[in-house]
Write an enzyme that holds these catalytic residues in place. Sequence first.
Site, mmCIF file in Angstrom:
data_model
loop_
_atom_site.group_PDB
_atom_site.id
_atom_site.type_symbol
_atom_site.label_atom_id
_atom_site.label_comp_id
_atom_site.label_asym_id
_atom_site.label_seq_id
_atom_site.Cartn_x
_atom_site.Cartn_y
_atom_site.Cartn_z
ATOM 1 N N ASP A 138 0.843 -1.189 0.000
ATOM 2 C CA ASP A 138 0.000 0.000 0.000
ATOM 3 C C ASP A 138 0.881 1.242 0.000
ATOM 4 O O ASP A 138 2.058 1.192 0.381
ATOM 5 C CB ASP A 138 -0.945 0.004 1.195
ATOM 6 C CG ASP A 138 -0.229 0.270 2.513
ATOM 7 O OD1 ASP A 138 0.703 -0.491 2.828
ATOM 8 O OD2 ASP A 138 -0.583 1.241 3.223
ATOM 9 N N GLU A 141 -0.141 -0.469 5.786
ATOM 10 C CA GLU A 141 0.863 0.114 6.685
ATOM 11 C C GLU A 141 0.753 1.626 6.744
ATOM 12 O O GLU A 141 0.862 2.237 7.815
ATOM 13 C CB GLU A 141 2.269 -0.303 6.231
ATOM 14 C CG GLU A 141 3.376 0.024 7.225
ATOM 15 C CD GLU A 141 3.930 1.435 7.106
ATOM 16 O OE1 GLU A 141 4.568 1.913 8.054
ATOM 17 O OE2 GLU A 141 3.716 2.063 6.043
#
Length: 451
Positions: free
Chosen positions: A92, A156
């Site tokens: 991500d 994250e």
Amino acid sequence: MSPNPIAETVASLMPKAKAELTELVAFKSVADFDQFPRSESEAAANWVADALRAEGFQDVALLDTPDGTQSVYGVLPGPEGAPTVLLYAHYDVQPPLDEAAWTTPPFELTEREGRWYGRGSADCKGGMIMHLLALRALKANGGVPVTVKVIAEGSEEMGTGGLERYAEQHPDLLTADTIVIGDAGNFRVGLPTVTATLRGMTLVRVRVDTLGGNLHSGQFGGAAPDALAALVRVLDSLRAEDGSTTVDGLTGDEVWDGLQYEEDAFRKDAKVLDGVELIGAGTVADRIWARPAVTVLGIDCPPVVGATPSVQAGARALISLRVPPGVDAAEATKLLQAHVEAHTPWGAQVTTEQIGQGQAFRADTTSPAYAAMAEAMGEAYPGEEMQYAGQGGSIPLCNTLAALYPQAEILLIGLSEPEAQIHAVNESVSPEELERLSVAEALFLQKYAAS
């Protein structure tokens, strides 16, 4: 780079690495599904899963984590009796911010002046490619000498803790002798560095209310309490005159003993404008690695364009507080909330809500894995000695893994050196750093297996 079989193999694989990073960067995998399609993150997760399967990984799975995102997991069995190494990255990315401010499109990997530009190129899709390169180099030169587990996180950057909670619920899944977190970076391009400490963090949303509704500033201004002005007072109370963070009850005099960050270099890396002073006291390393730091991430208030002559009835802000090792993030959250409540003026109504938290981290740099990494980095970066640095950012998973697997050695390396400008517009990665760190990781796995 001195010629050796691992280095030669990685060099030959760099065109493929660039092509793969181009594919991976193209996914708009921001784990904020109010702004970006969930399908983009799911497609990136599937890309990682397919890449692991292509390298012979077993038990490849997309793990549905409690925050509604997916982490990708796989195991590559090593020789019988070999240690297990967990390799971490996240697919991500941060939002691109103002896409118009990018020189080239954020989700198109573009080469300029020797660097590859694109969101996630360094943080941390490049980290995933680094792991793949290292494993491919080993497979081409006698095989992978350890059992490898890979975990690629899907949220994250959002700090929502999905993988941490999943790991706690499935404590056997990520067990390993050593964990390599590929989400840090060298202190400077060409200077091999492991990150020994991470600051923790907390995110607190603050709301101030003073009126039943907005009022005409001509008719009521001067006596009616302005919620936006009250919020400004609160936010200003979080900093001393020199810009140091001042949260009641939170100390801020810790000292960093190690690699130092020269002020001129920091000003250049941070792109501080001419004549603008740095904030805080102590060395730069003290300020960014060893002390708390508050940042106002956003304020909900009327934009200048379209603003009306009104006294504001309510206003909100999102506050980030970075906390150094040795400070409990939960306690820091309580202190921040108490400070905000104590410094809200005029009896205004104030509410605070914690929306994210991660503990600080300190590694044991005396472990055998660090000795193996130092030797590996010395070979991958001829003439350079591995350095130990701190990092002001947070990787909450580190503390979760340290708590679950106290016997495991945890190392932090990666591609996010200062020129990478992660989280900003025009993020980029140095292909030379990608190549050298991939060599270092491969050599580390060899040396660690033999230790």
